[in-house]
Design a protein around this motif. Structure first.
Motif, PDB file in Angstrom:
ATOM      1  N   ASN A  41      47.986  32.734  48.956  1.00  8.38           N
ATOM      2  CA  ASN A  41      48.333  34.075  49.427  1.00  8.38           C
ATOM      3  C   ASN A  41      47.164  34.689  50.197  1.00  8.38           C
ATOM      4  O   ASN A  41      46.079  34.129  50.250  1.00  8.38           O
ATOM      5  N   GLY A  42      47.405  35.824  50.769  1.00 10.79           N
ATOM      6  CA  GLY A  42      46.397  36.455  51.624  1.00 10.79           C
ATOM      7  C   GLY A  42      45.271  37.083  50.824  1.00 10.79           C
ATOM      8  O   GLY A  42      45.255  37.059  49.601  1.00 10.79           O
ATOM      9  N   ILE A  43      44.337  37.651  51.556  1.00  9.68           N
ATOM     10  CA  ILE A  43      43.199  38.275  50.886  1.00  9.68           C
ATOM     11  C   ILE A  43      42.873  39.577  51.607  1.00  9.68           C
ATOM     12  O   ILE A  43      42.962  39.662  52.833  1.00  9.68           O
ATOM     13  N   ARG A  44      42.553  40.600  50.813  1.00  7.59           N
ATOM     14  CA  ARG A  44      42.288  41.919  51.414  1.00  7.59           C
ATOM     15  C   ARG A  44      40.783  42.197  51.478  1.00  7.59           C
ATOM     16  O   ARG A  44      40.054  41.775  50.592  1.00  7.59           O
ATOM     17  N   GLU A  92      35.225  35.703  50.308  1.00  6.93           N
ATOM     18  CA  GLU A  92      36.115  35.400  51.428  1.00  6.93           C
ATOM     19  C   GLU A  92      35.904  33.972  51.930  1.00  6.93           C
ATOM     20  O   GLU A  92      36.846  33.287  52.336  1.00  6.93           O
ATOM     21  N   PRO A 129      39.241  43.998  45.369  1.00  5.88           N
ATOM     22  CA  PRO A 129      39.434  43.014  46.432  1.00  5.88           C
ATOM     23  C   PRO A 129      38.072  42.652  47.016  1.00  5.88           C
ATOM     24  O   PRO A 129      37.194  43.512  47.016  1.00  5.88           O
ATOM     25  N   PRO A 130      37.863  41.441  47.480  1.00  3.86           N
ATOM     26  CA  PRO A 130      38.818  40.333  47.501  1.00  3.86           C
ATOM     27  C   PRO A 130      38.891  39.546  46.197  1.00  3.86           C
ATOM     28  O   PRO A 130      39.656  38.596  46.109  1.00  3.86           O
ATOM     29  N   ASP A 163      42.282  39.200  44.619  1.00  2.00           N
ATOM     30  CA  ASP A 163      43.194  38.336  45.364  1.00  2.00           C
ATOM     31  C   ASP A 163      42.921  36.868  45.069  1.00  2.00           C
ATOM     32  O   ASP A 163      43.749  36.009  45.310  1.00  2.00           O
ATOM     33  N   LEU A 164      41.714  36.599  44.602  1.00  3.63           N
ATOM     34  CA  LEU A 164      41.388  35.211  44.302  1.00  3.63           C
ATOM     35  C   LEU A 164      41.887  34.802  42.934  1.00  3.63           C
ATOM     36  O   LEU A 164      42.437  33.728  42.773  1.00  3.63           O
ATOM     37  N   ALA A 168      45.166  33.869  43.942  1.00  6.64           N
ATOM     38  CA  ALA A 168      45.415  32.562  44.549  1.00  6.64           C
ATOM     39  C   ALA A 168      45.034  31.435  43.589  1.00  6.64           C
ATOM     40  O   ALA A 168      45.756  30.450  43.459  1.00  6.64           O
TER      41      ALA A 168
END
Lengths: 259, 157
Positions: A10-13, A241, B80-81, B84-85, B104
Motif C-alpha cells: 500500500n501507499g505511504i504518507r 520511506e 506517518p510514514p 503506513d509501514l 504494509a
C-alpha cells in the motif's frame, strides 16, 4: 489448477505533522515528542524479525535447489503423461517458492537494515546542543534592562553607567516552555534569531514558534531542541520511506492445488 | 548476493526439464525423489509448531528454544510514514485493543503466513501423490501428516 496468494504494497504518507511536533511538559523526557516517537518504534524487534525472515528465505532457497535437482531426477526416471504432469506440477511449485523466497528475503533484508543499521543511530542520539539558558538577541539590550529599580552603580566614579539593573539575577518565564530562566544578564550567551532562521534548522521552526520567539514567549534552548528534534525525525522518516521504497511493490505466488 | 536477492532482481531460474514420452518408470528412483522432498519439507517443522514439553506447556517460551518469531513484526512508530509501514500502536500484542494491523509490513506478514501454509499443503500433497504413484503408502502417509500442521501456533493457544 493453482492456488494464488498475493500481496500488494500500500501507499505511504509524508509526515505532514512533523512541524507540529510539540514541546512536552514533564519531568522526564522533557523537551519534545522526539523521545516518545522513538520509543514507539521497535528497532530491536525489527532487527530480529528481519533476520527471521532472511532465514526463512534461505530455507526456501534450499528447497528450490532440492526441487531443481530432484525434478531432473524425476524427469529422467519416469516417462509418460502422468510423469509429465508430475514434473510440470513440481515446476509450478518451484516457481511459487522462488517468488516467495525473493519476496520474504527482500522484505526481511529491508527490515533488518532499518532495525540494525538505521534505528540505533537515532535511538541513541541526543538532539539539540546549546549552552544552557541563553537568551534571544532582542532580549539583550546591552545593559538597558527594563527593571525599574534604581541601581547603585559601584563604578560610578569611572564615569560609565555600566548597568541599570539592581539585580544581577532576573527571572523570566517563557510561556511556550516549562523553563523558568534565571539569568545574570551579563553572563549569558546571546542567540541571534536570524542565525536560527537561516540555519538548517530554520525550516523546522513553525510560524507559531517564530511569533512566540518575537514575542519573547519561547526561549532559545527549547526552540533549538524542538527544531533539532524535528530535523532528526525528518531524517528518520526519510529512512522509513527508503525502506518502503525497497520493499517489492507486490508478491504473487501460484501454488499447485493440494487437492 | 544471496540467491533470493538475485531472484528478486531477475525473476529467478526458468529452465525446467520435461518428462520423456516413453512409459518407463524407475520406481526406486522416484521413491528416492519422494523421500528427498519429504526430508526437505521436514526441515520446516521448527517454523510450523511451537514445541511442547512433557507437561504440555509450550517449550518455545523458554529462552533459546523458540522457533522463528513469525508473529512479532515490528512497529515503525505512531506517525506517518511509520504507521503506513507496520503495526499500528495497540496492534496484535495489545490485548485490550484489537485494532487491525494496517501497515504494509503487517499485510506482508499475513501474506507470508498464508503462502507458507499453502506451500506446506501443496508440497505435502505433491509428495504424498508421488509416493502413491509408486505404491509407497507409508511414505505417502508420512507426507499427509505433515500437511496438517499449522504454520505456527500463537502463544496463547
Amino acid at each position: 489448477m493453482t492456488k494464488q496468494t498475493a500481496w500488494y504494497k500500500n501507499g505511504i504518507r509524508p509526515d505532514d505533522a512533523l512541524l507540529e511536533m510539540r514541546f512536552a511538559l514533564g519531568y522526564e523526557k522533557r523537551g519534545n515528542e522526539y523521545h516518545a516517537r522513538i520509543e514507539s518504534i521497535e528497532g530491536e524487534i525489527a532487527g530480529t524479525s528481519g533476520r527471521a525472515l532472511i532465514s526463512i528465505a534461505d530455507t526456501l532457497v534450499e528447497t528450490v535447489s532440492t526441487v531443481t535437482a530432484r525434478g531432473q531426477e524425476l524427469a529422467d526416471a519416469w516417462g509418460g503423461d502422468a510423469a509429465k504432469e508430475a514434473v510440470r506440477e513440481l515446476g509450478v511449485l518451484r516457481k511459487a517458492v522462488i517468488e516467495l523466497a525473493a519476496a520474504v528475503g527482500t522484505v526481511g533484508e529491508g527490515i533488518r537494515w532499518f532495525g540494525e543499521e538505521v534505528y540505533p543511530c537515532f535511538a541513541d542520539a541526543s538532539v539539540g546542543s546549546l549552552i544552557e539558558d541563553p537568551i534571544w538577541d532582542h532580549e539583550f539590550g546591552g545593559n538597558n534592562c527594563d527593571c525599574s529599580l534604581l541601581y547603585a552603580n559601584p563604578l560610578s566614579w569611572t564615569g560609565f553607567d555600566s548597568a541599570t539593573c539592581i539585580r544581577q539575577e532576573h527571572e523570566y518565564y517563557y510561556e511556550h516552555s516549562d523553563r523558568w530562566i534565571t539569568h545574570p544578564r551579563d553572563a549569558i550567551p546571546v542567540v541571534n534569531r536570524e542565525d536560527l532562521y537561516s540555519s538548517e534548522l530554520g525550516p523546522f521552526v513553525n510560524e507559531t514558534e517564530r511569533q512566540a520567539i518575537e514575542d519573547r514567549r519561547l526561549d532559545p534552548l527549547t526552540a533549538y531542541k524542538t527544531a533539532a528534534a524535528r530535523r532528526q525525525m525528518d531524517r528518520l522518516n526519510g529512512y522509513l520511506e527508503e525502506l518502503h521504497g525497497f520493499l517489492p511493490a507486490k508478491a504473487i505466488c501460484h501454488f499447485p492445488d493440494d487437492a | 548476493m544471496p540467491e533470493w536477492r538475485a531472484w528478486a532482481l531477475d525473476g529467478g531460474p526458468t529452465s525446467w526439464p520435461e518428462a520423456l514420452d516413453s512409459l518407463e518408470i524407475d520406481r526406486s528412483a522416484v521413491r528416492d525423489v519422494a523421500r528427498a522432498l519429504l526430508a526437505d519439507l521436514e526441515a520446516y517443522t521448527p517454523l510450523r509448531v511451537w514445541p511442547r514439553s512433557e507437561d504440555g506447556y509450550l517449550a518455545g517460551l523458554e529462552e533459546g528454544a523458540e522457533p522463528a518469531r513469525l508473529l512479532d513484526m515490528p512497529r515503525f512508530g505512531e506517525f506517518p510514514p511509520g504507521i503506513d509501514l507496520g503495526n499500528f500502536p495497540g496492534g496484535p500484542r495489545n490485548d485490550f485493543n484489537d485494532f487491525a494491523n494496517i501497515g504494509a509490513v503487517n499485510h506482508f506478514h499475513d501474506f507470508m503466513v498464508l503462502s507458507l501454509e499453502q506451500f506446506f499443503k501443496s508440497y505435502a500433497s505433491y509428495i504424498a501423490r508421488l509416493a502413491q504413484s509408486v505404491e509407497e503408502y507409508e511414505l505417502a502417509e508420512e507426507a499427509s501428516t505433515l500437511s496438517d500442521l499449522e504454520v505456527i501456533q500463537k502463544d496463547d493457544e
